[in-house]
Structure formats: structure tokens, C-alpha cells
Design an enzyme around this catalytic site. Structure first.
Site, PDB file in Angstrom:
ATOM      1  NE  ARG A   1      -7.232  -8.759   0.475  1.00  0.00           N
ATOM      2  CZ  ARG A   1      -6.837  -7.915  -0.480  1.00  0.00           C
ATOM      3  NH1 ARG A   1      -5.864  -7.069  -0.256  1.00  0.00           N
ATOM      4  NH2 ARG A   1      -7.427  -7.927  -1.657  1.00  0.00           N
TER       5      ARG A   1
ATOM      6  CE  LYS B   1      -4.240  -2.171   1.431  1.00  0.00           C
ATOM      7  NZ  LYS B   1      -5.272  -2.464   2.421  1.00  0.00           N
TER       8      LYS B   1
END
Ligand code: HH2
Length: 295
Positions: A268, A231
Site C-alpha cells: 500500500r 511514514k
């Protein structure tokens, strides 16, 4: 007891005898044209199934299949189109790997139903069952685990000046309330998994505070899923604004390990092997039972 998929696969989160729970790696498979990191790469079912097999071979315990990007600024995809993307891939993965545990990343009840019917074993809902009034019933009816994630706002606008008075307690309270709502709707407490939603309506400081204080969410007593993989805040911290998403592996691994230390158990990630190896070492060190020097 561990969360169990409708097929009876246990998602092993707890180590026996009071040991530190073992980490589970959830490999990301985006069957989308526009995901921020792997958009377009696995858009056909053969490429998707091959990528899933690769992640399973690298040690993923779960493959999370998504048919809609929820990156900041993204537009929603109708449920029919989303199901049209994910169902053939789920079938293809299970044809090749009948034992695989597949999670469906959706907030649409119709997509979740179609994916569960195709053999998916858990639902990953970034709206924590708020996105579709039928979703809680679908999950309760299937008797499957569900990930309840925190998001402030919606993907289209969530990164426009997100504000909290106290991000950790607000996210914690939201997740506690959503867990209660899920249980009231008939979902077993053992099937509830919580996720602080890193990057979903959060700036850099919010993300850092949530990782640093993840134990406040783990203290609610449910397994915690952590998703920081590639991210943008990782890129900002590690190499200025730099970096292509695919260059953020080492920073992702650092965040995963520290989140594990603070109580997360499901990770994840795009880069399964790197995260799995680091988490295994972290787990061995945490679970070694030794403190102090070895002479
Ligand atoms: N992050 C993304 C998507 N789904 N689900 C959970 N539970 N937690 C997360 O942090 C999370 C999630 C966004 O990442 P990605 O799937 O890689 O990108 P995109 O939304 O662009 O497909």
C-alpha cells in the site's frame, strides 16, 4: 485460489508452479482534508478519479480509497460523512476505468456497504473487524476479500508510549485470532489478507522488528499487506527527523523490497511507479531460480 472481488476480479497473489508470488501494488487515494501526506489534494471527485487513473497507469493493481485519516492524533469521522466523501469518487473512478479493482479503507460497516454497492471490490479494515460489530457480516455477505490490520489502541493516542513484551509474536497472535474470527463469521479463508499495521501503535524499534520478521506473519498462510509508505519512521531513518512526507520515496522503496523478500505480497503506497519498478526487479531476482555465479 487468489482472493476474488464480488465482480470476479482475481487479485493475483500467487505465482504458478511454486514461484515466488508476484507483488501487487495498492495505490493510496485519501479523499480527506487532513491525511498526513496527501490530505486535501484529492478531496473532490474529479481530482480523486484523475489521481486513481494515474496510479492505475503506473501499474497499481488496486486503488485504496479512504475518507478518514488514521494518522497519529487524528479524530474519527462519522460514517455518513466518510461515505459522502468516498462514494462519488469510487463511482467516478469506475465510470472512467470500469475494470479497476477498488478497495475501501474503512472500519465503518455502513461506509463499506455503500462503497461495495458503488463497485468497490475489497474492504481494508484497520481495526481487523473490531471497530464495528456489523463489519464481519457485511464482508461475509459481499463475499469479498478483507484486510485485517493490527493496531494497538486507537489513532488519537496510539503513539503515546506503545509497549509490547514481544512485538512480533503479539502482532502475529492477534492476526491469527482475527483471521479465525473472520472465518467463523463466514468469511472465506481465501479472502483473508493480514497486515502488521506499520506505525499503528508502534515506535521505531517495533516497526523495524516487524519488517525484519515479517516472515513470521507470512507463515500464518494468508497473503500479507505491507504499508510503510512515507511514514514517519522512514523519515527518521533516512534523513533525521527531516523530510516532508513526499521526500520519503526512496526509504519507502527499500522497506517495500525487504518486506517482499520476507513474504509480503501487497504494498500500500503513495508512489506507485517507484515501488512497482523496484518490486518487479526484486521479483525477477527472487524468481530467477539461479543461485551462484554466472560465467
Ligand atoms: N496505513 C494508513 C491507512 N490505512 N491500511 C492498511 N491496511 N495498512 C496501513 O499501513 C495503513 C492503512 C495510514 O496512511 P495514509 O492513508 O497514507 O494516511 P492517513 O491515515 O493520514 O490518511
Amino acid at each position: 485460489m487468489a482472493p476474488t472481488t464480488p465482480r470476479g476480479d482475481e487479485i493475483q497473489l500467487a505465482g504458478g508452479g511454486g514461484q515466488t508470488p508476484a507483488p501487487v501494488v495498492m495505490g493510496i487515494l485519501n479523499v480527506t482534508p487532513d491525511s498526513f501526506s496527501d490530505g486535501g489534494e484529492f478531496f473532490d471527485k474529479e481530482a480523486g478519479a484523475a489521481r486513481a487513473a494515474e496510479m492505475l497507469d503506473e501499474g497499481a493493481g488496486i486503488v485504496d480509497v479512504g475518507g478518514e485519516s488514521t494518522r497519529p492524533g487524528s479524530d474519527p469521522v462519522p460514517a455518513e460523512e466518510e461515505a459522502r466523501r468516498v462514494v462519488p469518487v469510487i463511482r467516478e473512478i469506475l465510470a472512467a476505468r470500469p475494470g479497476a479493482v477498488i478497495s475501501i479503507d474503512t472500519y465503518h460497516a455502513a461506509t463499506a456497504e455503500a462503497a461495495l454497492e458503488a463497485g468497490a471490490g475489497l474492504v481494508n479494515d484497520v481495526t481487523a473487524l473490531n471497530g464495528d460489530p456489523r463489519m464481519a457480516d457485511v464482508v461475509a455477505g459481499a463475499g469479498c476479500p478483507v484486510v485485517l490490520m493490527h493496531m494497538l489502541g486507537e489513532p488519537k493516542t496510539m503513539q503515546q508510549s506503545p509497549h509490547y513484551d514481544d512485538v512480533v509474536s503479539e502482532v502475529r497472535e492477534f492476526l491469527a485470532r482475527r483471521a479465525e474470527a473472520a472465518i467463523s463469521a463466514g468469511i472465506s479463508p481465501e479472502d483473508v489478507i493480514l497486515d502488521p499495521g506499520i506505525g499503528f501503535g508502534k515506535n521505531l524499534e517495533h516497526n523495524l522488528a516487524l519488517v525484519e520478521n515479517l516472515d513470521a506473519i507470512a507463515d500464518l498462510g494468508y497473503p500479507v499487506l505491507f504499508g510503510a509508505s512515507r511514514k514517519s519512521f522512514i523519515g527518521r531513518l533516512s534523513d533525521g527527523a527531516s523530510s516532508e512526507a513526499g521526500d520519503r520515496v526512496f526509504g519507502t522503496v527499500a522497506a517495500s523490497v525487504l518486506a517482499y523478500e520476507r513474504g509480503a505480497t501487497i504494498f500500500r503506497v503513495h508512489d506507485v511507479r517507484a515501488n512497482r519498478e523496484a518490486l518487479e526487479v526484486a521479483a525477477a531476482i527472487s524468481g530467477s531460480g539461479s543461485s551462484g555465479s554466472v560465467s
